[in-house]
Design an enzyme around this catalytic site. Structure first.
Site, PDB file in Angstrom:
ATOM      1  CG  ASP A 284      -1.973   0.767   0.977  1.00  0.00           C
ATOM      2  OD1 ASP A 284      -2.343   1.722  -0.022  1.00  0.00           O
ATOM      3  OD2 ASP A 284      -2.154   2.205   2.403  1.00  0.00           O
ATOM      4  CG  HIS A 285       1.234   4.039  -3.046  1.00  0.00           C
ATOM      5  ND1 HIS A 285       0.317   3.862  -4.616  1.00  0.00           N
ATOM      6  CD2 HIS A 285       2.283   3.650  -3.435  1.00  0.00           C
ATOM      7  CE1 HIS A 285       1.348   3.811  -5.360  1.00  0.00           C
ATOM      8  NE2 HIS A 285       2.370   3.295  -4.657  1.00  0.00           N
ATOM      9  CE1 TYR A 454      -7.277   6.636   2.494  1.00  0.00           C
ATOM     10  CE2 TYR A 454      -7.267   8.782   0.901  1.00  0.00           C
ATOM     11  CZ  TYR A 454      -7.272   8.304   2.127  1.00  0.00           C
ATOM     12  OH  TYR A 454      -7.433   9.433   3.150  1.00  0.00           O
ATOM     13  CG  HIS A 455      -3.211   4.386  -3.698  1.00  0.00           C
ATOM     14  ND1 HIS A 455      -2.698   4.898  -4.114  1.00  0.00           N
ATOM     15  CD2 HIS A 455      -4.783   4.521  -4.281  1.00  0.00           C
ATOM     16  CE1 HIS A 455      -2.886   6.786  -4.909  1.00  0.00           C
ATOM     17  NE2 HIS A 455      -4.432   5.898  -4.984  1.00  0.00           N
ATOM     18  N   PRO A 456      -3.971  -0.750  -1.677  1.00  0.00           N
ATOM     19  CG  PRO A 456      -6.109  -1.482  -0.927  1.00  0.00           C
ATOM     20  CD  PRO A 456      -6.191  -0.612  -0.757  1.00  0.00           C
TER      21      PRO A 456
END
Length: 515
Positions: A284-285, A454-456
């Site tokens: 994730d980011h 919010y980038h899993p």
């Protein structure tokens, strides 16, 4: 009910996939979505997306305590609605870098392989559209209508620091700075529910069911034959496709007996197919906010005034068209790197704690994002309640190289804030950021305040090795008639934002399924 294809999840990938599959009028398609219709007005108004967090439109996940983040449990919003997270995200259209896709090393998924799918799905409006983007696709991507004056000052400061202004952000390389293209049409959000589902739902062979929380995939004699939700079984004559996202898809596989056998048994689930990679490889980011007071009241704080609301409703103009993350820089912490490992996102407003509390004072934010984390995590069944929310453990900052790169990004953000013309807008540090230059205090600030971007991805990793969950055609290994098509299949996180590749995966999955 029996159909040809059952698609689980009406988000970025699932909406695209179901719409494309239903183009074959001989195929019956059902799309199951746990959430409800995308009827709320805040979905349409770009700047209002934080108002959707922690509502019925949000899965409202919480991570396990993060040891390297002072034991904090982080909030993870995910869309639970038609359009999924494309109905509640910040609308930033950032495909990533050529190196991302080429670096996967997965046959059929190089940059040159996936580029035609990006161009097929894009309906770019304005800018240098035809040279970089597709122009005839359903997913509208447009210029921002009214960028804030501080955003233009940010880009001017980037130029003064020698950062290249990109003519278009989504070319093969994104190293440089740019205004952010957005998934908006004439100033309103354009989600995958708008782009794909509304036109497709006119077809009699597509049925979209909301409020359908799937509890398991039905697997009989090694083949997926349907899914169960609410005590009902929907049968699939051809295939079941999971598009429930990087949290939902591995969770469903594990609930269905597909995963690591020891972990499944520990949660009381009988194994059906041994796939230890399910739920692993989570990336994730992670982002940390550099915050400043604004010297002039020109930011988005207090933008929801009656005149601005009227301007938006009548002309789709003004600050309510903002996506908040109005400009970006992609940069390297080390010149020897093949591609950027840091992203700086400029927001003309204080963006603290996901924007859940509206700001009361004018301020500026430069969000520093770790694009290529070495830290990895897992999605697992909760032993006490496997059917409940899964255990999300991103393992943030557990790899030693990650924190120093974030600190490098903070230093770059401070350089830009000190550069004219942005410097004339940037005042004193804004709490909880105190502007310290002391490395230990700065590291403590990161650990106490960093949040997900919010980038899993990666929890149903695609590939050819033993750790892969799906093969290059997105078929779940060891289970016939079952595929996964969403951001969970990405083998490694991209140097961009995940909405664009998720839709691309949905488009490509439709072609793979149709042969």
């Amino acid at each position: 009910m029996e159909v040809d294809y059952v698609v689980v999840g009406a988000g970025s990938a699932g909406a695209a996939l179901a719409a494309r599959l239903s183009e074959d009028t001989a195929a019956q398609v059902v799309l199951l979505e746990a959430g409800g219709p995308d009827a709320r007005q805040e979905i349409r108004v770009p700047a209002a997306f934080p108002k959707l967090f922690k509502t019925p439109y949000d899965w409202d996940f919480t991570t396990a305590p993060q040891a390297a983040l002072d034991g904090r449990e982080l909030y993870w919003p995910r869309g639970r609605i038609l359009g999924g997270s494309s109905s509640m995200n910040a609308m930033m259209w950032v495909r990533g870098h050529r190196e991302d896709y080429d670096g996967w090393g997965v046959p059929g998924w190089s940059y040159d392989d996936v580029l035609p799918y990006f161009r097929r799905l894009e309906g770019r409006v304005g800018g240098n559209a035809g040279a970089v983007y597709g122009t005839g696709g359903p997913q509208t991507v447009s210029e921002q209508r009214d960028p804030n004056e501080t955003t233009r000052a940010f880009l001017a400061a980037c130029a003064a620091r020698g950062i290249r202004r990109l003519p278009e952000l989504n070319g093969p390389s994104n190293e440089g700075c740019a205004l952010t293209p957005v998934t908006q049409r004439r100033g309103r959000r354009w989600s995958t529910a708008d782009a794909y589902l509304r036109p497709a739902r006119r077809r009699p062979n597509l049925r979209v069911v909301t409020g359908a929380h799937v509890s398991r995939v039905v697997i009989e004699d090694g083949r997926a034959t349907g899914v169960e939700y609410g005590g009902r079984i929907v049968r699939a004559r051809r295939e079941v496709v999971l598009a429930a996202g990087a949290v939902g898809s591995p969770h469903l596989l594990m609930l269905s007996g597909v995963g690591d056998p020891d972990g499944l048994r520990a949660a009381g689930v009988e194994p059906v197919a041994a796939l230890p990679g399910v739920g692993r490889n989570l990336r994730d980011h992670l982002a940390i906010m550099v915050l400043r007071h604004a010297t002039r009241p020109v930011t988005l704080t207090g933008a929801d005034t009656l005149p601005n609301i009227a301007r938006y409703l009548l002309a789709r103009r003004g600050p309510l068209t903002s996506n908040v993350g109005e400009a970006v820089v992609f940069a390297k912490s080390d010149p020897a790197l093949p591609a950027p490992d840091l992203e700086l996102i400029f927001a003309p407003v204080p963006f603290v704690a996901h924007g859940l509390t509206p700001p009361t004072e004018h301020g500026l934010t430069v969000g520093v994002v770790l694009l290529r984390p070495e830290s990895a995590g897992t999605i697992a069944l909760a032993p006490a309640d496997p059917a409940g929310a899964p255990v999300i453990d991103p393992g943030y900052l557990t790899a030693g190289a990650d924190l120093p790169r974030l600190l490098h990004g903070i230093a770059l953000a401070e350089e830009l804030l000190a550069t004219e013309p942005l410097a004339r807008h940037a005042g004193a540090p804004l709490a909880p950021y105190d502007g310290t230059a002391d490395p230990d205090r700065l590291a403590a600030y990161v650990r106490a305040n960093c949040e997900t971007l919010y980038h899993p991805v990666g929890t149903c990793r695609m590939g050819t090795g033993d750790d892969a969950v799906v093969d290059p055609e997105l078929r779940v290994r060891g289970v016939a008639g079952l595929r996964v098509a969403d951001a969970s299949v990405l083998p490694e996180i991209i140097r961009g934002h995940t909405n664009a590749p998720a839709i691309m995966v949905g488009e490509r999955a439709a072609d793979l399924i149709r042969g």
